[in-house]
Design a protein around this motif. Structure first.
Motif, PDB file in Angstrom:
ATOM      1  N   THR A  87       0.853  -1.181   0.000  1.00 36.50           N
ATOM      2  CA  THR A  87       0.000   0.000   0.000  1.00 36.50           C
ATOM      3  C   THR A  87       0.891   1.234   0.000  1.00 36.50           C
ATOM      4  O   THR A  87       1.578   1.513   0.989  1.00 36.50           O
ATOM      5  N   TYR A 131      -3.598  -4.744  -9.017  1.00 36.22           N
ATOM      6  CA  TYR A 131      -4.490  -4.100  -8.041  1.00 36.22           C
ATOM      7  C   TYR A 131      -3.586  -3.296  -7.121  1.00 36.22           C
ATOM      8  O   TYR A 131      -2.718  -3.858  -6.451  1.00 36.22           O
ATOM      9  N   VAL A 133      -3.133  -0.241  -4.090  1.00 32.04           N
ATOM     10  CA  VAL A 133      -3.779   0.506  -3.013  1.00 32.04           C
ATOM     11  C   VAL A 133      -2.933   1.739  -2.708  1.00 32.04           C
ATOM     12  O   VAL A 133      -1.719   1.634  -2.492  1.00 32.04           O
ATOM     13  N   GLU A 167      -7.475   1.142  -5.631  1.00 32.88           N
ATOM     14  CA  GLU A 167      -8.201   1.431  -4.394  1.00 32.88           C
ATOM     15  C   GLU A 167      -7.470   2.545  -3.668  1.00 32.88           C
ATOM     16  O   GLU A 167      -6.246   2.531  -3.564  1.00 32.88           O
ATOM     17  N   SER A 309      -6.288  -2.162   4.602  1.00 30.40           N
ATOM     18  CA  SER A 309      -5.809  -2.726   3.344  1.00 30.40           C
ATOM     19  C   SER A 309      -5.512  -4.195   3.604  1.00 30.40           C
ATOM     20  O   SER A 309      -4.561  -4.527   4.309  1.00 30.40           O
ATOM     21  N   ARG A 311      -5.620  -8.260   1.879  1.00 28.44           N
ATOM     22  CA  ARG A 311      -5.589  -8.974   0.609  1.00 28.44           C
ATOM     23  C   ARG A 311      -6.906  -9.684   0.281  1.00 28.44           C
ATOM     24  O   ARG A 311      -7.316  -9.748  -0.874  1.00 28.44           O
ATOM     25  N   GLU A 314      -9.276  -7.106  -1.099  1.00 28.39           N
ATOM     26  CA  GLU A 314      -8.892  -6.731  -2.455  1.00 28.39           C
ATOM     27  C   GLU A 314      -9.319  -7.815  -3.446  1.00 28.39           C
ATOM     28  O   GLU A 314      -9.759  -7.514  -4.563  1.00 28.39           O
ATOM     29  N   GLU A 318     -11.732  -7.337  -6.699  1.00 27.50           N
ATOM     30  CA  GLU A 318     -11.209  -7.730  -8.002  1.00 27.50           C
ATOM     31  C   GLU A 318     -12.125  -8.763  -8.669  1.00 27.50           C
ATOM     32  O   GLU A 318     -12.391  -8.693  -9.872  1.00 27.50           O
TER      33      GLU A 318
END
Length: 339
Positions: A87, A131, A133, A167, A309, A311, A314, A318
């Motif tokens: 992140t 992806y 962050v 994100e 944050s 995984r 996420e 996704e």
């Protein structure tokens, strides 16, 4: 453990009645329970991410806030079998606010690095993320509190990597809608802002410039003016009561929040707020069920080591956005990773 809530209406107003039977899922703050375990950073992915960040003079909240999941995320899951994630923390490593739970340094603000948006976009490519962050320190010292710089970083990443999901975990920008709008216009895929704790504990936990209603207003504004997914996070262990956690979850859902995470507060140092309580993983699972099955959040990641944050969260986003899975199937896959 048995938690139930009843929605009773009287004269058009709602009153939440709380019933709770708790059989030993809380522990004294004097000793850390065995389920709070992390593995030390290691592996090729960890080393590669660290080197890339240093090459581009970038910061991550993973390091600056001493996140307990740094080893797992950077190393790519158990045994390094998946790509590492990080992140990125924008606008420096020093914050204009001094929240009593946070390990990021306060004060001594420096000028923004005009090359940071480009450097972050280059680092994203080098690490191989699909992806990403982004978060930031608070920058109350800047005329726009850094909203323009944040938005430019989003645009730079999207321009270079059209297929990437972005994100963002944003500050509250003191609730100024025109600044939040700058983030919305940059078109990230998820906008997160953390309420952090229950209403009663905002003042001892967060900086005085933050606030419960102010944070809710940011989330509600994003939901009102866009189709962007919204997300928030709640720390447990500051001395909150269960009915207050429920009220906070209900308020966030009423503000239109789609995804919520709950995790255990861990004291970064002796100068930070003490931990008042450690809750058993089983209780976090109960909160997950309450959030998803009763209150209607699309997804809830809930566990002692869960952070804003995370995984599994996420992966859920996704799966829904990129792969078009149903919410139910995406939940199943994300929970499998989270457990």
């Amino acid at each position: 453990m048995d938690i139930s809530f009843t929605n009773r209406s009287r004269g058009g107003s709602r009153r939440w009645v709380f019933h709770h039977r708790d059989t030993s899922d809380g522990m004294s703050r004097s000793r850390k329970p065995g389920w709070l375990k992390t593995r030390p950073p290691s592996g090729r992915e960890f080393a590669d991410i660290r080197e890339t960040l240093r090459d581009h003079d970038l910061h991550t909240v993973c390091e600056e806030a001493n996140c307990p999941n740094l080893g797992e995320c950077w190393s790519g899951g158990e045994g390094g079998s998946e790509g590492g994630t990080a992140t990125f923390m924008l606008m420096g490593d020093r914050c204009s606010r001094g929240c009593n739970f946070c390990d990021v340094e306060t004060g001594g603000m420096e000028a923004l690095d005009p090359d940071e948006p480009e450097n972050v976009a280059e680092a994203v490519a080098e690490i191989g993320l699909d992806y990403v962050v982004l978060t930031s320190v608070d920058r109350d010292d800047l005329p726009d509190q850094g909203a323009g710089h944040f938005a430019e970083t989003i645009r730079e990443i999207k321009a270079r990597h059209p297929g990437i999901l972005v994100e963002v975990l944003i500050p509250d920008f003191r609730g100024e809608e025109e600044l939040v709008e700058k983030i919305v216009e940059a078109d990230p895929d998820v906008i997160a802002h953390n309420v952090e704790t229950v209403s009663r504990l905002q003042t001892p936990v967060r900086d005085r410039r933050a606030g419960y209603e102010q944070s809710l207003s940011v989330l509600e504004y994003v939901d009102r003016v866009s189709e962007i997914y919204t997300k928030t996070s709640i720390m447990l262990g500051h001395g909150e009561y269960d009915h207050e956690v429920y009220r906070t979850l209900a308020d966030c859902r009423e503000a239109g929040v789609d995804v919520v995470t709950l995790g255990q507060y861990l004291r970064p140092s002796e100068s930070h707020l003490p931990v008042r309580r450690y809750d058993h993983p089983g209780k976090y699972e109960t909160w997950r069920r309450v959030a998803e099955e009763e209150l209607g959040f699309l997804y809830c990641a809930s566990g002692p080591m869960v952070r804003s944050s995370y995984r599994a969260g996420e992966l859920f986003v996704e799966a829904v956005l990129r792969e078009g899975e149903s919410v139910e199937r995406a939940r199943e896959r994300a929970h499998a990773v989270g457990n």
